[in-house]
Design a protein around this motif. Structure first.
Motif, mmCIF file in Angstrom:
data_model
loop_
_atom_site.group_PDB
_atom_site.id
_atom_site.type_symbol
_atom_site.label_atom_id
_atom_site.label_comp_id
_atom_site.label_asym_id
_atom_site.label_seq_id
_atom_site.Cartn_x
_atom_site.Cartn_y
_atom_site.Cartn_z
ATOM 1 N N ASN A 209 0.829 -1.214 0.000
ATOM 2 C CA ASN A 209 0.000 0.000 0.000
ATOM 3 C C ASN A 209 0.864 1.265 0.000
ATOM 4 O O ASN A 209 0.601 2.215 -0.740
ATOM 5 N N ASN A 212 2.677 1.560 -3.406
ATOM 6 C CA ASN A 212 1.755 1.976 -4.477
ATOM 7 C C ASN A 212 1.391 3.456 -4.356
ATOM 8 O O ASN A 212 1.358 4.184 -5.358
ATOM 9 N N GLU A 213 1.122 3.886 -3.133
ATOM 10 C CA GLU A 213 0.765 5.288 -2.925
ATOM 11 C C GLU A 213 1.942 6.207 -3.262
ATOM 12 O O GLU A 213 1.763 7.271 -3.872
ATOM 13 N N THR A 214 3.152 5.793 -2.899
ATOM 14 C CA THR A 214 4.340 6.594 -3.202
ATOM 15 C C THR A 214 4.573 6.686 -4.708
ATOM 16 O O THR A 214 4.896 7.755 -5.238
ATOM 17 N N ASN A 217 2.075 9.111 -6.130
ATOM 18 C CA ASN A 217 2.370 10.494 -5.749
ATOM 19 C C ASN A 217 3.574 11.047 -6.482
ATOM 20 O O ASN A 217 3.604 12.217 -6.880
ATOM 21 N N CYS A 223 2.693 0.281 -9.844
ATOM 22 C CA CYS A 223 2.087 -0.691 -8.943
ATOM 23 C C CYS A 223 3.194 -1.581 -8.379
ATOM 24 O O CYS A 223 4.339 -1.550 -8.841
#
Length: 537
Positions: A209, A212-214, A217, A223
């Motif tokens: 998580n 993926n978020e990094t 951003n 992914c």
């Protein structure tokens, strides 16, 4: 159940508290308010399950209070106790979500118990439904994640169907990714990590998580998924810009990933980066590059970022360093200095990342086997040494980091030194010096006169002293040392008998065979064959 009483009449509030106290059970008066405004603020600041309110109150009436609660805090239930028997009030209260509209004049202990009991039952039912919904949602998410992981793993293996379905699958799994400027990153979790999340499954989910978020951003796409234990594969599209080159952008993304994992969940990692391609058919090669780039920092537990094209720093087979100082001290019988030299050699390798994992394992086995061979010459029982010798390789291949290899090697060296100290014969200074000299020079044509001069004694006196302390004469002791080394060579290397004889100081192979048979009960050839046969069974 936490209950808030809302009424502008203190007498009713006091009566209601007394009545609820008589009911007992799980009912608890959380507080009381004189109007809707006070009650709404109280609900914002405190845990409230049920609001019992009047209708007509100054500032904000009961109907307005219920309406506001429905908008802000819909989980809070409400009941209206009113002195007004008007259908309009009841209809509005029920419209805005009140559970009951009850006339104060008709309240009884039994009736209140039934109303509160019904509300409590409804709350429990809603809670169980919520748990069930969350459980189903988690199950769906897990299945989606599992399908996503299977697809991405097959894609990295070069599956033709997976390549064909790429765009369709990206849309299905809601992944922002294209084949243009595709780069693969391999992320390895270092054993030195002190993760804040102890449960393995939750920690793995947290890693993906955060990664993926990094990626989203920093790069606007990408992914990740767990590839194997403690290793994750990242896919991202990185383009060069007027401000940064592609390599600089990749370095920034990788750095942010590492920093966020450390900051949020205490995970330390290293990252290997592949070359960039714009065709999906190159993905298996990219995955191999990223994993190879990861090997060295992962092995040395180095929190670093390594590009595929920069992994040639490990020593080649020809450049593997030889611990000469260690061997020199070991041959001369200076065990303490040999142990220190071993530690210094390993520390140097750790500092400079000199060797690959395969090469480092070969070196530590060489150090260990050298210690075993030395221990044999000091009459350490063969049962101990043979067991260590046979199990060393199996233990070493299971060690995954250089720190583990270093600690294992130093532990083995210290253990063997202790064995030698326990079993070596304690001689006087002159005889011990002579024994150490023989151990270091046994391949040469040593004479009694040479050794006596080495320890500054006359030939005759040294001969008598040596026989007295060791129980054997000089020639017999020299023969034992040579034959013990010959046995070790025959156990470990496929050499000709003549080569072994020469290496241990015998120019005449026939004479060597005669001595060997008398010492061991078998010929050198049979001895070698029996050992090699048992080794491969």
């Amino acid at each position: 159940m936490n209950i808030l009483i809302v009424d502008d009449e203190p007498i009713f509030r006091e009566w209601f508290q007394m009545t609820v106290a008589k009911l007992g059970g799980s009912y608890h008066i959380a507080g009381e308010s004189a109007n809707g405004l006070e009650a709404l603020q109280f609900c914002r600041d405190h845990a409230v399950d049920l609001v019992v309110t009047d209708v007509k109150m100054p500032g904000m009436n009961g109907i307005e209070l219920i309406q506001n609660l429905k908008q802000e805090l819909p989980r809070i239930r409400s009941v209206i106790f009113s002195s007004y028997n008007e259908f309009q009030f009841a209809a509005e209260a029920l419209k805005f979500g009140a559970s009951e509209y009850i006339l104060k004049a008709e309240i009884t202990l039994q009736g209140l118990s039934e109303v509160l009991g019904k509300i409590e039952t409804d709350m429990e039912l809603d809670h169980s439904k919520l748990v069930e919904i969350n459980s189903l949602r988690n199950l769906l998410n897990q299945n989606q994640l599992a399908l996503r992981t299977v697809y991405l793993r097959e894609l990295l293996l070069g599956g033709q169907q997976e390549i064909t379905d790429f765009h369709k699958k990206m849309e299905l799994f809601d992944i922002v990714l294209t084949e243009k400027n595709m780069t693969i990153l391999a992320l390895g979790v270092l054993p030195s990590s002190e993760p804040k999340i102890k449960e393995e499954d939750l920690r793995q989910l947290a890693v993906t998580n955060i990664v993926n978020e990094t990626l989203l951003n920093e790069a606007g796409n990408g992914c990740s998924f767990q590839y194997e234990d403690h290793v994750y594969m990242l896919m991202v599209n990185i383009r060069s810009s007027s401000m940064k080159s592609q390599r600089e952008s990749l370095l920034l993304v990788a750095s942010r990933v590492m920093e966020n994992l450390r900051k949020y969940i205490g995970v330390q990692c290293a990252i290997g980066i592949s070359t960039t391609y714009s065709q999906l058919t190159f993905m298996p090669e990219q995955a191999r590059e990223a994993l190879e780039a990861l090997q060295l920092p992962l092995f040395y537990e180095d929190r670093s970022i390594v590009y595929a094209q920069s992994t040639g720093g490990a020593a080649s087979t020809e450049l593997i360093p030889v611990p000469d100082t260690f061997h020199r001290f070991l041959e001369s019988g200076q065990l303490g200095q040999a142990s220190a030299a071993c530690r210094e050699f390993l520390d140097t390798m750790a500092k400079h990342h000199t060797l690959s994992a395969k090469q480092a394992r070969a070196v530590v086995l060489e150090l260990t086997y050298a210690m075993v061979n030395k221990a044999r010459s000091y009459q350490v029982p063969a049962s101990k040494l043979d067991l260590l010798y046979s199990e060393a390789h199996m233990e070493v291949v299971q060690l995954t980091t250089f720190l583990q290899l270093r600690d294992w090697t130093l532990r083995m060296v210290d253990m063997i030194v202790n064995w030698i100290e326990s079993y070596r014969r304690k001689y006087g200074e002159a005889v011990q010096g002579a024994c150490d000299f023989i151990q270091s020079r046994f391949t040469e044509e040593l004479t009694l006169q040479q050794v006596a001069e080495q320890v500054h004694l006359s030939r005759n006196y040294f001969s008598e002293l040596f026989k007295k302390e060791t129980g054997t004469n000089f020639n017999e002791y020299l023969m034992q040392v040579r034959l013990e080394h010959a046995m070790q060579l025959l156990r470990t290397r496929p050499l000709k008998v003549s080569e072994v004889a020469e290496r241990v100081g015998y120019a005449n192979a026939s004479y060597f065979i005669k001595l060997f048979r008398k010492y061991t009960g078998s010929s050198p050839h049979d001895y070698m064959e029996s050992y090699q046969g048992s080794k491969h069974r």
